[in-house]
Design a protein around this motif. Sequence first.
Motif, PDB file in Angstrom:
ATOM      1  N   GLN A 357       0.969  -1.066   0.149  1.00  0.00           N
ATOM      2  CA  GLN A 357       0.143  -0.091   0.244  1.00  0.00           C
ATOM      3  C   GLN A 357       0.874   1.152  -0.066  1.00  0.00           C
ATOM      4  N   LEU A 358       0.422   2.211  -1.058  1.00  0.00           N
ATOM      5  CA  LEU A 358       1.254   3.504  -0.816  1.00  0.00           C
ATOM      6  C   LEU A 358       1.370   3.946   0.545  1.00  0.00           C
ATOM      7  N   ALA A 459       7.393   0.809  -5.422  1.00  0.00           N
ATOM      8  CA  ALA A 459       7.716   1.025  -4.134  1.00  0.00           C
ATOM      9  C   ALA A 459       9.242   1.249  -4.236  1.00  0.00           C
ATOM     10  N   ARG A 460      10.009   0.479  -4.971  1.00  0.00           N
ATOM     11  CA  ARG A 460      11.460   1.067  -5.035  1.00  0.00           C
ATOM     12  C   ARG A 460      11.687   2.500  -5.720  1.00  0.00           C
ATOM     13  N   THR A 461      10.813   2.953  -6.440  1.00  0.00           N
ATOM     14  CA  THR A 461      10.568   4.122  -6.876  1.00  0.00           C
ATOM     15  C   THR A 461      10.565   5.153  -5.888  1.00  0.00           C
ATOM     16  N   LEU A 498      20.970   4.021  -3.116  1.00  0.00           N
ATOM     17  CA  LEU A 498      21.327   3.282  -2.141  1.00  0.00           C
ATOM     18  C   LEU A 498      20.245   3.013  -1.022  1.00  0.00           C
ATOM     19  N   TYR A 499      19.345   3.890  -0.829  1.00  0.00           N
ATOM     20  CA  TYR A 499      18.028   3.897  -0.123  1.00  0.00           C
ATOM     21  C   TYR A 499      17.005   2.789  -0.732  1.00  0.00           C
ATOM     22  N   GLU A 500      17.290   2.635  -1.792  1.00  0.00           N
ATOM     23  CA  GLU A 500      16.220   1.489  -2.267  1.00  0.00           C
ATOM     24  C   GLU A 500      16.697   0.279  -1.568  1.00  0.00           C
ATOM     25  N   HIS A 501      17.922  -0.069  -1.035  1.00  0.00           N
ATOM     26  CA  HIS A 501      18.244  -1.278  -0.578  1.00  0.00           C
ATOM     27  C   HIS A 501      17.620  -1.629   0.865  1.00  0.00           C
ATOM     28  N   TRP A 502      16.956  -0.561   1.609  1.00  0.00           N
ATOM     29  CA  TRP A 502      16.413  -0.640   2.676  1.00  0.00           C
ATOM     30  C   TRP A 502      14.933  -1.239   2.659  1.00  0.00           C
ATOM     31  N   GLU A 511       7.278  -5.363   8.758  1.00  0.00           N
ATOM     32  CA  GLU A 511       6.358  -4.514   9.429  1.00  0.00           C
ATOM     33  C   GLU A 511       5.424  -3.545   8.664  1.00  0.00           C
ATOM     34  N   PHE A 512       5.828  -3.351   7.483  1.00  0.00           N
ATOM     35  CA  PHE A 512       5.108  -2.343   6.718  1.00  0.00           C
ATOM     36  C   PHE A 512       4.403  -2.910   5.465  1.00  0.00           C
ATOM     37  N   ALA A 513       4.571  -4.357   5.169  1.00  0.00           N
ATOM     38  CA  ALA A 513       3.836  -4.838   3.993  1.00  0.00           C
ATOM     39  C   ALA A 513       2.845  -5.468   4.685  1.00  0.00           C
ATOM     40  N   THR A 514       1.638  -4.632   4.777  1.00  0.00           N
ATOM     41  CA  THR A 514       0.625  -5.393   5.394  1.00  0.00           C
ATOM     42  C   THR A 514      -0.713  -5.266   4.453  1.00  0.00           C
TER      43      THR A 514
END
Length: 675
Positions: A357-358, A459-461, A498-502, A511-514
């Motif tokens: 979800q966005l 989500a990566r974007t 780099l931030y995409e890796h998180w 925690e967040f993919a619900t």
Amino acid sequence: MTNPLLADWTGPFEMPPFETIKDEDFEPAVDAALTEARTAIEAIAENPDAPTFANTIEAMMRADAPLNKVLGVFYNLAGADSNATRQDLQRTFSPLLSSYASEIYMNAPLFQRIDTLWQERDSLELDPEQQRLLYLTRRGFVRQGAQLEGFARDRLAQVKSQLAVLGTEFTQNLLKDESDWMMELSEADLDGLPDFVVSAARAAGEEKGAKGPVVTLSRSLIVPFLQFSPRRDLRQKAFEAWAARGANGGETDNRDIAAEILGLREERAMLLGYDDFASYKLETEMAKTPQAVRDLLMQVWTPARAAAEADATRLTAMMHADGVNGDLEPWDWRYYAEKRRKEEHDLDEAELKPYLQLDRMIEAAFSCANRLFGLEFERIDPPLYHPDVRAWNVTRDGRHMAVFLGDYFARGPKRSGAWCSAMRSQQKLEGEIRPIVVNVCNFAKPPKGAPALLSYDDARTLFHEFGHALHQMLSDVTYESLSGTSVARDFVELPSQLYEHWLEVPQVLEEFATHADTGAPMPEALRDRLLAATTYDMGFQTVEYLASALVDLDFHSGEAPADPMERQADVLEELGMPQAIRMRHGTPHFAHIFSGDGYSSGYYSYMWSEVMDADAFAAFEEAGGAFDPEMAKKLERHILSVGGTREAEELYTEFRGRMPGPEALLKGRGLDSAA
């Protein structure tokens, strides 16, 4: 009444007063700001006092402040929420602003003051940031023609003005082609499409005023349609329209514009004494030379092409098994690649999307920033430029760090793609000025009341653009021209990539993919399958990107092509481009390199930065894990907070201890074992 663009902004966080700004305010505000800037620059150039850093360099920084304030608002609106008036204004402003820039760079007394400071730099007792700013200022003047005389001087100004006009025209043609086209779908045409694609098509139809669902040229709609529609005829129609943007004949055709831009860039480089535009452009980047870029790209091209060819063989067999004879075509690849992903990884986009979800992915990006850098995000509700836009106050330990705006949904007046910009950049020359940072995306807007669901690429974007935003938010320099993302083009993508890796950190997904309906976390088995498939179809993704980067490099190396489309075809043939893959950005819609100079000769920079981002995330893994606090401090101290105050290679070496090779990149893309 006072023009709101020229008045002091006294609202919360000194945000632009969008509720009072009207389109008719922009032209008089730009005219007034230009007049004020010209007066200030002339006063600096004619100052009878000996040049000092304060009365010359810092004074120049102040001279442009009112103009930057107005343009920061205008160009954000022109990209994210365009209309006919704003497009007319873009065409008006382009030559005006180019002329103003040329006046400054060609101002001989002004350059003499700068050059005097440069010659006397060792005795000026400048701090390191001031030394850097003086160096970059003088270098910028020289590269913009300050040392030219006579015809060359006048011609360079003309060339730059023409390029500004053509870049605007290219962008507006592309936006018109993208916003005008749609393919209406009957109810029968929806068969085989997952619910999220059907919902997006219906929402797009409502936005377009159509009678029913439609496919548009928004990537967030056309890509899933190509992935899931079993109707090969409709996939072909949609793909060919997507590939034909900017090449449909008539007033919006960009092919002649591209040729003219390339010719003018070559002339610009030669006026400045360079062999070609690529040599001119790359001189100030990490890569330095076209050959260094080509060497890196070709190291990756060979295994990527091998992987893509092997995949094409498999996909062709699947297509033939469906009773479709002939060759695999570009409108077939995504459809059969999606079927293969389901078969080999038991991964179905329709099963995955409800977990992405966005709103939850925004929370995930914020949470990672909190754990890494201590940032906190509080939703605020100031007047904004569109109802879809959201705003947050960003703080750390109670201190205001930035205002962050998120503009996430596709709409007709918005140019395609995703980007990060700053309506106001961080600086400390005029007291503590904190940035207003904007992330713009083009995700499919859901029907009213339904949650917005993202693909994993979406989500990566989101994480990518937020990485750029962090570069702006955490900036801590004195001078605006050195702040945030004001770094070498092939270094600017490091924080974002780099931030995409998180996003791939299992505990973040846990925690967040619900699930949008049940609230249940993504099952561990599904999460494992998702992460196992992150390099799936990487041959295709790498080849379509590299083809664009290599064509860009070729266009700007040596003599400019009279017919870019013919040169594009020749380059792809020499590379052995797989028949079923097209360049990610064909020449007539290659906005990265033709809308302005930003990525010209520089589309390679995503991969140059990827060499570093793969190595940088490995540093976290080698330390205490993805959220290791000491590595986060080093990342902020050596890269995110210092902007362009040092050379990029120096900054990265201080963070990591060395420069990396391409091995981590190849491994990260799953190409290290490709033949």
